[in-house]
Enzyme design. Structure first.
Site, PDB file in Angstrom:
ATOM      1  N   HIS A   1       0.888  -1.175   0.000  1.00  0.00           N
ATOM      2  CA  HIS A   1       0.000   0.000   0.000  1.00  0.00           C
ATOM      3  C   HIS A   1       0.919   1.216   0.000  1.00  0.00           C
ATOM      4  CE1 HIS A   1      -3.028   2.948   1.298  1.00  0.00           C
ATOM      5  NE2 HIS A   1      -2.138   3.341   2.186  1.00  0.00           N
TER       6      HIS A   1
ATOM      7  N   CYS B   1      -4.533   2.346  -4.618  1.00  0.00           N
ATOM      8  CA  CYS B   1      -3.637   3.366  -4.067  1.00  0.00           C
ATOM      9  C   CYS B   1      -2.319   3.445  -4.835  1.00  0.00           C
ATOM     10  CB  CYS B   1      -3.380   3.099  -2.594  1.00  0.00           C
ATOM     11  SG  CYS B   1      -2.632   1.469  -2.285  1.00  0.00           S
TER      12      CYS B   1
END
Length: 580
Positions: free
Chosen positions: A32, A100
């Site tokens: 992430h 993301c």
């Protein structure tokens, strides 16, 4: 500003321990990522969220990768982020193709001209290529859908103190802010920039408690004023040269400027005086324009958008005309980007290698035959429909790719019809990003070849489509400047350019006899050039001297059903040219 990629492991170490057994290959982390710059962390969590770096419940990042340094100002970055906010939404989030890491890659590409490491971007597809990944996909997708209903994917916005996210209604509308000045040179530069509107200078000092009481109000007034003026703060205990130049003997002291001249001066921490004086100053700088009382429904509409040419031709046929250049990886990358955007929407289209593509375009200008160069320009035109694509080009050094292309077309003694047409359409699509609109208005090296392209194209009597596209390009330029007149800071398009463009389009209007679409585009362009112009300025004088209103009304003979002729000829350039 330094740009860092913050890398987190959502598995908290489990992926590294168990992936080989479950997936059949080693996966070091479930990545992430977010982008850190200017003291904030920007992350896509259903919406684009700004937080204090490392303050979310994810804890400290696994790794902090230095990506490079950007020279772009934050106001430019914020405008680009607004274009990303329209694409990276709660509805479009996809764990595998629009997540993301895709956001971090797009933002990094804009800031630095290069994306994030491939092993991070490719992780979802690597997982999906395994049997276990395919088996887990339905369950994980179900979990994501449940999280969306809760208002976030990872809960970063809801659970992180100090997180901010911009509402859709505020996109591309930037609140004014207080400018903190530390030198006389910096102050003079700001005052010069706003010499056609207004400015307020707040002289304060680090040891002035009454000054600090006014800081929140001053910030609120700056947001209220927006681009219609500038609010400046100077700490005279640090900027001695500024305090001396303005003979500041006590703080707080305020000095206001109207149209480049000092208008008022007072001292003391009176909230009412500060608020009243600032609002009065803005009213004086921006009085109601006479055109606002006229019947001009077309030009008073604040929601008018630029003209974009969005049609996608059969790409295989287009690329076939390129010959061997079609197999260039840069071309194939843009092709895949366009196909993904057309078939599944912007959310599924990841920016291609922009540096490679711009290099290819510049080389094509030199190497590709003139008769087939239109294929390269048309591919670029389609890409520019996406504001991420045009936003990247808007910040290219000296606009090398676009200006080289425009100058090449302008210099051709006999420009092929197809090349001229797609170049005009490509130039219109620059306006898909507000960043490029601002560059066109303020950068003469970019604007000069655009103006030359428009003027030459109006002379093409044989192709209505060329004149229509030229009118559309001029309309986009005039509309962008009209927005600056309405919302601040006033005219950005230089007066000389306005006069040159107005003369060119007025001549084109008088000569237009065959195409109603071309005439309507020309009238719209001229109308936006003139709407809310200074009635004592050179452009108004030119239009009076050329008897512009009557020249336009004469077009009713050939186009009796066109209502815009009366709105522009009778109302805007008839009643609207009366001196105040």
């Amino acid at each position: 500003m330094d740009v860092h990629l913050l890398v987190y492991d959502l598995s908290r170490g489990l992926a590294k321990q168990m992936s080989a057994g479950l997936l059949g290959f080693q996966l070091d982390a479930v990545y992430h990522t977010s982008i850190q710059l200017n003291g904030r962390e920007y992350v896509y969590d259903g919406n684009i969220v700004s937080i204090i770096p490392g303050s979310s419940h994810l804890g400290k990042p696994l790794e902090e990768i230095y990506l490079g340094k950007t020279e772009l100002p934050m106001e430019v970055i914020e405008e680009y982020l607004d274009s990303l906010r329209e694409i990276y939404t709660m509805q479009t989030y996809d764990l595998w193709t629009h997540n993301c890491n895709n956001f971090s890659n797009d933002l990094a590409t804009f800031l630095l001209g290069k994306g994030i490491p491939d092993y991070i971007i490719n992780m979802p597809q690597t997982v999906l290529s395994s049997p276990m990944g395919q088996m887990l996909m339905p369950m994980l997708n179900q979990q994501i859908h449940a999280n969306k209903r809760g208002g976030g994917i990872l809960g970063i916005q809801q659970n992180t103190p100090g997180s901010t996210s911009k509402p859709k209604a505020q996109l591309h509308h930037h609140e004014g802010k207080v400018h903190n000045v530390t030198s006389l040179k910096e102050l003079q530069s700001l005052l010069e920039k706003y010499q056609n509107s207004c400015a307020v200078v707040f002289f304060t000092s680090a040891t002035c408690p009454p000054c600090k009481i006014l800081y929140p109000l001053y910030d609120q007034l700056a947001a209220e004023v927006g681009d219609k003026g500038v609010l400046i703060k100077v700490d005279v205990s640090a900027a001695f040269d500024v305090g001396s130049a303005y003979s500041v003997s006590a703080t707080p002291t305020f000095v206001t400027f109207l149209k480049g001249k000092q208008e008022n001066r007072w001292s003391g921490a009176d909230r009412g005086a500060l608020q009243g004086n600032v609002r009065l100053l803005v009213q004086m700088a921006w009085p109601a324009h006479a055109h606002q009382s006229l019947n001009l429904p077309t030009f008073s509409n604040p929601g008018t958008k630029p003209v974009l040419y969005t049609k996608v031709p059969p790409l295989e046929k287009l690329l076939a005309k390129m010959g061997s250049d079609a197999q260039n990886p840069a071309v194939q990358g843009v092709k895949h980007f366009i196909e993904a955007r057309s078939q599944a929407g912007p959310a599924e289209a990841t920016l291609p290698d922009m540096a490679a593509f711009t290099t290819f375009v510049r080389q094509s200008i030199k190497n590709v035959p003139t008769d087939t160069l239109f294929t390269v320009v048309d591919l670029m035109r389609i890409g520019l429909v996406d504001p991420r694509f045009s936003g990247y080009l808007a910040e290219e050094v000296v606009h090398g790719t676009v200006t080289a292309l425009l100058e090449h077309v302008d210099d051709l003694k006999e420009c092929p019809y197809a090349l001229r047409l797609v170049t005009l359409q490509m130039a219109c699509n620059l306006f898909s990003s507000q960043l490029y609109a601002d560059e066109v208005l303020s950068n003469d090296k970019l604007r000069t070849p655009l103006t030359q392209l428009v003027s030459a194209s109006f002379l093409d009597d044989n192709h209505n489509n060329v004149r229509v596209a030229a009118a559309s390009l001029l309309f986009n330029i005039a509309l962008a400047n009209s927005h600056k007149r309405r919302d601040g800071p006033g005219d950005v398009l230089p007066q000389d350019d306005q006069i040159e463009l107005a003369a060119s389009i007025l001549e084109a209007i008088t000569q237009e006899e065959s195409s109603g679409e071309a005439l309507e585009g020309m009238l719209l362009a001229l109308g936006y050039l003139a709407y809310r112009m200074p009635l004592d300025g050179e452009l108004s004088d030119l239009l009076r001297t050329m008897d512009a209103g009557n020249s336009i009304l004469e077009k009713k003979q050939a186009f009796p059903d066109m209502k815009l002729i009366d709105e522009v000829g009778s109302e805007l350039l008839g009643k609207g040219l009366n001196r105040p």
